[in-house]
Scaffold this motif. Structure first.
Motif, short mmCIF file in Angstrom:
data_model
loop_
_atom_site.label_atom_id
_atom_site.label_comp_id
_atom_site.label_asym_id
_atom_site.label_seq_id
_atom_site.Cartn_x
_atom_site.Cartn_y
_atom_site.Cartn_z
N ASP A 100 -10.64 19.52 -2.64
CA ASP A 100 -11.31 19.34 -3.94
C ASP A 100 -12.12 18.05 -4.00
O ASP A 100 -12.52 17.61 -5.09
N GLY A 101 -12.38 17.46 -2.87
CA GLY A 101 -13.25 16.29 -2.86
C GLY A 101 -14.68 16.66 -3.23
O GLY A 101 -15.17 17.75 -2.89
N LYS A 102 -15.37 15.78 -3.94
CA LYS A 102 -16.70 16.09 -4.47
C LYS A 102 -17.81 15.65 -3.50
O LYS A 102 -17.70 14.63 -2.83
N TRP A 103 -18.84 16.49 -3.45
CA TRP A 103 -20.06 16.20 -2.68
C TRP A 103 -21.25 16.22 -3.64
O TRP A 103 -21.31 17.04 -4.55
N MET A 122 -18.20 11.76 -2.35
CA MET A 122 -18.03 10.98 -3.56
C MET A 122 -16.60 10.53 -3.84
O MET A 122 -16.38 9.53 -4.51
N SER A 123 -15.60 11.26 -3.36
CA SER A 123 -14.21 11.01 -3.76
C SER A 123 -13.47 10.24 -2.67
O SER A 123 -13.81 10.29 -1.50
N ARG A 124 -12.43 9.54 -3.10
CA ARG A 124 -11.55 8.85 -2.15
C ARG A 124 -10.15 9.45 -2.25
O ARG A 124 -9.73 9.96 -3.29
N LYS A 126 -9.04 12.14 -0.93
CA LYS A 126 -9.06 13.59 -1.14
C LYS A 126 -9.60 14.28 0.12
O LYS A 126 -10.29 13.66 0.94
N HIS A 128 -12.09 16.83 1.89
CA HIS A 128 -13.44 17.32 1.66
C HIS A 128 -13.78 18.32 2.75
O HIS A 128 -13.45 18.09 3.93
N SER A 430 -15.02 5.98 -0.65
CA SER A 430 -16.02 6.92 -1.17
C SER A 430 -17.43 6.48 -0.76
O SER A 430 -17.63 5.47 -0.09
N ASP A 431 -18.41 7.27 -1.21
CA ASP A 431 -19.83 6.98 -1.03
C ASP A 431 -20.25 6.89 0.43
O ASP A 431 -21.02 6.01 0.81
#
Length: 575
Positions: A100-103, A122-124, A126, A128, A430-431
Motif C-alpha cells: 500500500d505504499g504510494k507512488w 512517497m511512503s516510508r 511500507k 511498494h 521516502s521521496d
C-alpha cells in the motif's frame, strides 16, 4: 585582517538593509503601504546581493534514437502504462503485508530543471510494488542487454532499495499481483541498510538437469558506493550484459564493476565435476598427528615435580618500625549507627573499617611475612619431548567421485526471456526519485538517452552550483574553523614573499673585514672618486673649456692627499 574585513562588510550590509527597513517603518499607515514595501525590498535585494545570473538549462524531453524494448520518462505527468500491485506478502503480519505504499509522478523537490518529472516513492516503512509491460519481450540470443535508469535519494537513505526487477515471461505473470515471490530474470540496482552499501546484479539461472532456478550474485564492486547514497544527487545506473557472458555495471557512465557470468558470480553457474563421497569414512587407524611424544624419553632422576613455583625469600629482613601489633584496618571512630537501624532485621551494627592511621607513618602493620620469589629449582610437570610421527598419514579427506548433478552451461547469458519491468521495494525513507528508464540492445541508443536525460540534469546542477569561492564560503559557514585554514593559506605565502623580497643582504662595512695582511679595497676612496667624477661632469658643462685642465689637476691633487691621509689612518689602526 581578512576575518575583520569580512565582518565589517557583513555589518555594513546588514546595517544598509536595516536602514531601508527603518525608512519603511516611518510610514504610519502600514497596511496601505505593505505591498509597496515588500516590492521595494524584493527589487532592491537582487541588486545588492544576488550573484550574476547563471546560464539557464531548458528541459527538453529525451527521445530514443533507435529500437528499444522499454522507455519511460514520465513526462505525461501520470502513471499511465504502470500497474499498482494489490498483492499481499506471505508470512507477514496483515498490518504490513499489503503493498500500500504510494507512488506519484512529480518533479524533484529541489529541481534545477523545471518540467522534468519522475516516479517518486512517497511512503516510508511500507511495501511498494509497481510494474509496466515492455513493448515486446526481450529474448536472450545474439544481442546484448542494456538496462539503464536514474535514481535520486532526495532525503538520503536509511534502509531500503531502489533496484528494478525484470519479470520473467511466464503464464502465471499477473502485474496486478506483483509481489516479492514473482519470478524475475534479473534484479539490478542500489540497495542499502545500515552501513552496507550494495549495487545488486542478480540473475536466476535454470538448472538444465533439475529445472530449478538458483540466484547467482555478481561479485561486489571494489569502488566506494557510499557517495551515491548520501550526496542527494541524481545518479545514472547502467547494466550491460553481452552474449559472450561478459558484463559491466556503470554509475554515471563510469564502470564500477565488471566480470564474466562463468567466473565472477556466487555460487558458480556450473557445479564441480567431482564431489566428495558422502559415504566415505575415515579408517580407525588413520593417524593425523604430525608430532608425537618421544616414547624412549625418560624423566631425569633429579626432576622434582612437587617443587613449588614460588618460595619465601630467606634473605629478606623485616623493616625497622614495623608495627606487628597494629591491624591494617580499624573501625571508624566517627561512624554512628543509623537511626533507622533495626538489629532484629539488620543484625548487630558494626562501624565501617578504615585504614589504620597509625600505619601511615610506619612501613607496615600486622604480622610481617617474607616476600615470595621464584623458586630456582622449580621445573614443573615433566613431559617427554615431541618428535616427528613416523606413522603420520596427513589430514584425511573423503575420496572424490563423479558429481551426479554435474552439468556444463557455457552460455549462461541465454536466460529466461522477460516481458515486464517492476519496482518491488521496502524503504524507511521516502521521496526516492526514479526517471528515464530504458531497455535496449544498442549502446549508442542508451548513451544518447543518457545524455539527453541525465546529462541535462547534470548540466542544470552544474549551472546552479556556486563557484569555488562560493563553495568555500558555504563550507566555512557550516564549519567556522575553516576560516583559520583559509587565512593561513593566504597569509603565510604573502608573509614569506614579503620576508624574502624585502630583507636584502646587508653589505659588510670596511671595519667588519677580517684584518689580514692582504690588501682590502678602500671603500671611502671609491665613494669619493665616484662623487668627484659626478662633480666633474656637472662642472664640465657649466665651466668653460679653459678651466678644465686646472680643475682636473686640482681634483687629482685632492684625491692624492685624501688617499695618503686614508692610508696613514689605516696604518695607525693596524699598529
Amino acid at each position: 585582517l581578512l576575518c575583520v574585513t569580512l565582518l565589517i562588510l557583513g555589518l555594513v550590509d546588514v546595517h544598509t538593509h536595516d536602514g531601508e527597513d527603518d525608512h519603511g517603518g516611518d510610514v504610519i499607515d502600514i497596511e496601505d503601504d505593505l505591498e509597496d514595501g515588500v516590492e521595494e525590498v524584493e527589487e532592491s535585494k537582487p541588486e545588492a546581493s544576488s550573484p550574476p545570473p547563471s546560464p539557464k538549462v531548458t528541459y527538453k524531453p529525451a527521445v530514443p534514437t533507435g529500437e528499444v524494448y522499454f522507455v519511460e520518462n514520465f513526462d505525461k505527468g501520470t502513471l499511465e502504462g504502470w500497474v499498482l500491485s494489490k498483492a499481499k506478502k506471505d508470512d507477514t503480519d496483515d498490518e504490513i503485508a499489503k503493498y500500500d505504499g504510494k507512488w506519484e509522478v512529480l518533479e524533484m523537490k529541489d529541481t534545477k530543471l523545471p518540467g522534468d518529472k519522475g516516479l517518486v516513492l512517497m511512503s516510508r516503512a511500507k511495501h511498494h510494488a509497481i510494474s509496466s509491460k515492455l513493448t515486446k519481450p526481450f529474448i536472450f540470443d545474439t544481442k546484448p542487454l542494456i538496462v539503464q535508469y536514474e535514481v535520486n535519494f532526495q532525503n538520503g537513505i536509511e534502509c531500503g532499495g531502489a533496484y528494478v526487477k525484470l519479470l520473467s515471461k511466464t503464464t502465471e505473470l499477473n502485474l496486478d499481483q506483483f509481489h516479492d515471490k514473482t519470478a524475475y530474470t534479473i534484479m539490478f540496482g542500489p540497495d542499502k541498510c545500515g552501513e552496507d552499501y550494495k549495487l545488486h546484479f542478480i540473475f536466476r539461472h535454470k538448472n538444465p538437469k533439475t529445472g530449478k532456478y538458483e540466484e547467482k550474485h555478481a561479485k561486489r564492486p571494489d569502488a566506494d558506493l557510499k557517495t551515491y547514497f548520501t550526496d542527494k544527487k541524481t545518479h545514472l545506473y547502467t547494466l550491460v550484459l553481452n552474449p559472450d557472458n561478459s558484463f559491466e555495471i556503470l554509475v554515471d557512465q563510469t564502470v564500477v564493476n565488471s566480470g564474466n557470468l562463468l567466473n565472477d558470480v556466487t555460487p558458480a553457474v556450473n557445479p564441480p565435476r567431482e564431489i566428495e563421497d558422502p559415504d566415505d569414512q575415515k579408517p580407525e587407524d588413520w593417524d593425523e598427528r604430525p608430532k608425537i611424544p618421544d616414547p624412549d624419553a625418560v624423566k631425569p632422576e633429579d626432576w622434582d615435580e612437587d617443587a613449588p613455583a614460588k618460595i619465601p625469600d630467606d634473605d629478606a629482613v623485616k623493616p625497622e618500625g614495623w608495627l606487628d601489633d597494629e591491624p591494617e584496618y580499624v573501625a571508624d571512630p566517627d561512624a554512628e549507627k543509623p537511626e533507622d537501624w533495626d538489629e532484629d532485621m539488620d543484625g548487630e551494627w558494626e562501624a565501617p573499617q578504615i585504614a589504620n592511621p597509625k600505619c601511615e607513618s610506619a612501613p607496615g602493620c600486622g604480622t610481617w611475612q617474607r616476600p615470595m620469589i621464584d623458586n630456582p629449582n622449580y621445573k614443573g610437570k615433566w613431559k617427554p619431548p615431541m618428535i616427528d610421527n613416523p606413522n603420520y598419514q596427513g589430514i584425511w579427506k573423503p575420496r572424490k567421485i563423479p558429481n551426479p548433478d554435474f552439468f556444463e552451461d557455457l552460455e549462461p547469458f541465454r536466460m529466461t526471456p522477460f516481458t515486464a519491468v517492476g519496482l518491488e521495494l521496502w524503504s524507511m525513507t521516502s521521496d526516492i526519485f526514479f526517471d528515464n528508464f530504458i531497455i535496449c540492445s544498442d549502446q549508442v541508443v542508451a548513451e544518447d538517452w543518457a545524455n539527453d536525460g541525465w546529462g541535462l540534469k547534470k548540466a542544470a546542477d552544474g549551472a546552479a552550483e556556486p563557484g569555488v569561492v562560493g563553495q568555500m564560503m558555504a563550507a566555512a559557514e557550516e564549519s567556522p574553523w575553516l576560516w583559520v585554514v583559509y587565512i593561513l593559506t593566504v597569509a603565510l605565502p604573502v608573509f614569506l614573499v614579503v620576508l624574502f623580497c624585502c630583507s636584502g643582504k646587508k653589505q659588510p662595512n670596511a671595519a667588519e673585514y677580517k684584518k689580514t695582511d692582504a690588501p682590502q679595497p678602500d671603500v671611502n676612496e671609491e665613494k669619493e672618486e665616484g662623487k668627484d667624477k659626478a662633480d666633474e661632469e656637472e662642472e664640465e658643462e657649466e665651466e668653460a673649456e679653459s678651466n678644465e685642465d686646472k680643475l682636473e689637476e686640482k681634483q687629482k691633487s685632492d684625491a692624492d692627499v685624501g688617499s695618503a691621509s686614508q692610508e696613514e689612518e689605516e696604518d695607525e689602526e693596524e699598529e
